[in-house]
Scaffold this motif. Structure first.
Motif, mmCIF file in Angstrom:
data_model
loop_
_atom_site.group_PDB
_atom_site.id
_atom_site.type_symbol
_atom_site.label_atom_id
_atom_site.label_comp_id
_atom_site.label_asym_id
_atom_site.label_seq_id
_atom_site.Cartn_x
_atom_site.Cartn_y
_atom_site.Cartn_z
ATOM 1 N N ILE A 1 6.805 -25.690 2.731
ATOM 2 C CA ILE A 1 6.642 -25.717 4.123
ATOM 3 C C ILE A 1 7.986 -26.143 4.543
ATOM 4 C CG2 ILE A 1 5.413 -26.687 5.989
ATOM 5 C CD1 ILE A 1 3.481 -24.892 4.152
ATOM 6 N N SER A 2 8.339 -25.679 5.657
ATOM 7 C CA SER A 2 9.656 -26.015 6.274
ATOM 8 C C SER A 2 9.850 -27.455 6.656
ATOM 9 C CB SER A 2 9.927 -25.002 7.364
ATOM 10 O OG SER A 2 10.674 -25.774 8.360
ATOM 11 N N PRO A 3 10.743 -28.076 6.005
ATOM 12 C CA PRO A 3 11.017 -29.414 6.178
ATOM 13 C C PRO A 3 11.513 -29.675 7.675
ATOM 14 C CG PRO A 3 12.716 -28.763 4.487
ATOM 15 C CD PRO A 3 11.687 -27.564 5.087
ATOM 16 N N ASP A 4 11.902 -28.550 8.535
ATOM 17 C CA ASP A 4 12.095 -28.702 10.087
ATOM 18 C C ASP A 4 10.608 -28.833 10.726
ATOM 19 O OD1 ASP A 4 14.696 -28.673 9.759
ATOM 20 O OD2 ASP A 4 15.070 -26.739 10.438
ATOM 21 N N ALA A 5 9.613 -27.907 10.254
ATOM 22 C CA ALA A 5 8.293 -28.153 10.767
ATOM 23 C C ALA A 5 7.906 -29.314 10.524
ATOM 24 C CB ALA A 5 7.551 -26.847 10.251
ATOM 25 N N LEU A 6 7.957 -29.763 9.262
ATOM 26 C CA LEU A 6 7.164 -31.093 8.639
ATOM 27 C C LEU A 6 7.914 -32.232 9.450
ATOM 28 C CD1 LEU A 6 7.214 -30.487 4.656
ATOM 29 C CD2 LEU A 6 5.160 -30.952 6.424
ATOM 30 N N ALA A 7 9.224 -32.128 9.782
ATOM 31 C CA ALA A 7 9.494 -33.406 10.745
ATOM 32 C C ALA A 7 8.832 -33.515 12.018
ATOM 33 C CB ALA A 7 10.840 -33.123 10.777
ATOM 34 N N GLU A 8 8.434 -32.446 12.440
ATOM 35 C CA GLU A 8 7.661 -32.440 13.813
ATOM 36 C C GLU A 8 6.101 -32.482 13.595
ATOM 37 O OE1 GLU A 8 8.234 -28.812 16.246
ATOM 38 O OE2 GLU A 8 10.186 -29.111 16.119
ATOM 39 N N ASP A 9 5.580 -32.003 12.464
ATOM 40 C CA ASP A 9 4.319 -32.333 12.077
ATOM 41 C C ASP A 9 4.092 -32.434 10.598
ATOM 42 O OD1 ASP A 9 1.550 -32.188 11.744
ATOM 43 O OD2 ASP A 9 0.947 -30.399 12.819
ATOM 44 N N ALA A 10 3.839 -33.788 10.301
ATOM 45 C CA ALA A 10 3.870 -34.243 8.977
ATOM 46 C C ALA A 10 2.621 -33.843 8.215
ATOM 47 C CB ALA A 10 4.072 -35.689 8.843
ATOM 48 N N THR A 11 1.726 -33.311 9.089
ATOM 49 C CA THR A 11 0.225 -32.909 8.373
ATOM 50 C C THR A 11 0.188 -31.573 8.001
ATOM 51 O OG1 THR A 11 -0.850 -32.183 10.630
ATOM 52 C CG2 THR A 11 -0.923 -34.511 10.089
ATOM 53 N N LEU A 12 1.306 -30.619 8.244
ATOM 54 C CA LEU A 12 1.089 -29.305 8.236
ATOM 55 C C LEU A 12 0.769 -28.879 6.807
ATOM 56 C CD1 LEU A 12 4.336 -27.960 9.871
ATOM 57 C CD2 LEU A 12 2.026 -27.541 10.630
ATOM 58 N N THR A 13 1.382 -29.541 5.784
ATOM 59 C CA THR A 13 0.990 -29.046 4.439
ATOM 60 C C THR A 13 -0.384 -29.444 4.133
ATOM 61 O OG1 THR A 13 3.214 -29.414 3.704
ATOM 62 C CG2 THR A 13 1.834 -29.291 1.756
ATOM 63 N N ASP A 14 -0.691 -30.686 4.401
ATOM 64 C CA ASP A 14 -2.338 -30.756 3.869
ATOM 65 C C ASP A 14 -3.055 -29.798 4.642
ATOM 66 O OD1 ASP A 14 -1.872 -33.038 2.255
ATOM 67 O OD2 ASP A 14 -1.789 -34.497 3.920
ATOM 68 N N ARG A 15 -2.904 -29.520 6.191
ATOM 69 C CA ARG A 15 -3.747 -28.764 6.913
ATOM 70 C C ARG A 15 -3.838 -27.313 6.182
ATOM 71 N NH1 ARG A 15 -1.292 -29.365 12.187
ATOM 72 N NH2 ARG A 15 -2.197 -27.450 12.690
ATOM 73 N N THR A 16 -2.626 -26.897 5.595
ATOM 74 C CA THR A 16 -2.756 -25.419 4.799
ATOM 75 C C THR A 16 -3.644 -25.500 3.871
ATOM 76 O OG1 THR A 16 -0.216 -25.397 5.660
ATOM 77 C CG2 THR A 16 -1.196 -23.673 4.020
#
Ligand code: PLP
Length: 417
Positions: free
Chosen positions: A354-369
């Motif tokens: 998952i893109s580090p830039d996107a994770l910087a904005e929303d750290a929950t992205l991987t867990d949500r995926t």
């Protein structure tokens, strides 16, 4: 409320949302108690190499349990499956003339290996060689030494002081390893621990030439080379061991997981002749190290049946073919807006980052995926650094790969909406 304190879990979240109670498994699929089927994208925790439902492993374990489930193998005691498994592993080991020390899993194997390398240097009269070097992003299990050499700080929060005499180097830079050893003084460095492919730290593939070069650096400086093949070993990297594939001839190999495909827990350390020699020399006496279940007969019987399957179905070779198939199947996901890269192409090991830039904005992205993928019938897991783990059983076929990729793509779409 559950009374089961789950490993590596946010128990407040588990207590709030409940447990996923898995019930049965077959091939590359598992079912929960409600009857929902999931494609197991990770072979559980990287271990179910031969897939689920292998009756011959079950039968071998049951037969051994009836005959002699286990007995302490301290001192001169052994059992047929255990002595023969050591022989069998020595025959496929990535170094000549090896012997095998058994443990119950990867963590105990790493503990054993750290003690082995330090004790080795003390036995040969070079007591100052105690430092253990490992890599940033490395994962070597969560027992005492494993936690002390881990390459991600999140695993060490609040449990210090950790074991001393450890050093970390960048995961991808042989020159940095050479410098670190030279700065510490090779006369103080016992060993370098190296996962051929960093697993839990993100599925980081070794840069071309990296493994051969760090192996050379260690040999030149008389630093023992320990290949942690708890994930890579027993077929996953397209050979019995990644060390065989890369011709590393390590001094020690830690293993677990794939040796039984997880049907029964087993781990151990393969030890080359240089390290073994002073321990086995006349007069060396008792090495006071071992575990209640070192050489557990039911586990070693299960391992034989597992290796029979792997040999008969040529699963290490199958893994070599699958590495390209898996990489091609996952490649289209690299252009998804949420994904920065797909790491694949060495064995049946991959990560969808998952893109580090996107994770910087929303750290929950991987867990949500991961959560959305589960709703779509695919079980995966978040790795250190925010990648999605992809390490299916070595028997996954085209239909399984398609199911896996569709589930991940759908989950990424759900999260992007
Ligand atoms: N070493 C490596 C490379 C691992 O990936 C793991 C577990 O994933 C371990 C050691 C620890 O194994 P265990 O969890 O069986 O203690």
């Amino acid at each position: 409320m559950t009374r089961f304190w789950h490993p590596v879990a946010d128990m407040s979240a588990v207590a709030a949302s409940g447990e996923l109670l898995l019930d049965r498994a077959e091939g590359v699929h598992v079912w929960d108690e409600a009857g929902t089927r999931y494609l197991d994208a990770t072979a559980a925790l990287w271990y179910c190499n031969v897939g689920y439902g292998r009756d011959e492993i079950v039968d071998a374990a049951a037969a051994q349990m009836r005959r002699l489930p286990a007995y302490s193998h301290y001192g001169d005691v052994s059992s047929r499956p255990t002595t023969e498994l050591a022989e069998r592993i020595a025959n496929i080991a990535p170094m000549d003339d090896a012997v095998v020390f058994f443990a119950s899993g990867g963590g105990e194997s790493v503990e054993t290996a750290v003690k082995l390398v330090r004790r080795y240097w003390s036995l040969v009269g070079r007591e100052s060689k105690t430092i253990v070097v490992s890599r940033e992003r490395a994962y070597h299990g969560l027992a005492g030494y494993g936690t002390s050499i881990v390459g991600t700080d999140a695993f060490t929060v609040g449990v210090g002081p950790l074991a001393g005499g450890t050093l970390r180097v960048p995961w991808d830079d042989p020159a940095a390893l050479a410098e670190a050893i030279d700065r510490a003084g090779a006369e103080h460095v016992a060993a370098f621990f190296c996962e051929p492919v960093v697993g839990a730290g993100g599925v980081l593939l070794p840069p071309p030439g990296y493994l051969e070069e760090v192996r050379r650096i260690c040999r030149d400086r008389e630093v023992l080379f320990v290949a942690d093949e708890v994930i890579c070993g027993f077929g996953r990297v397209g050979d019995w061991f990644a060390s065989s594939r890369f011709g590393l001839e390590p001094d020690l190999v830690t293993f677990a997981k794939g040796v039984t495909s997880g049907y029964v827990q087993l781990g151990g350390v393969i030890v080359g002749p240089q390290v073994r020699e002073p321990f086995w020399a006349p007069g060396a006496g008792v090495w006071r190290h071992g575990y209640t279940y070192s050489g557990h007969a039911t586990a070693t019987a299960a391992a034989h049946a597992n290796l029979d399957v792997m040999e008969r179905e040529s699963l290490p070779q199958r893994a070599r073919a699958l590495e390209t198939e898996l990489a091609s199947a996952l490649a289209p996901l690299a252009s998804h807006p949420l994904v920065s890269e797909v790491r694949a192409g060495l064995g049946v090991l991959a990560a969808v980052q998952i893109s580090p830039d996107a994770l910087a904005e929303d750290a929950t992205l991987t867990d949500r995926t991961v959560g959305e993928a589960r709703l779509r019938g695919v079980l995966t897991r978040a790795l250190v650094g925010g990648g999605l783990q992809v390490s299916p059983s070595l028997v996954i076929d085209d239909a399984g790969l398609a199911e896996l990729v569709d589930g991940l793509r759908g989950a990424l779409d759900d999260v992007s909406r």
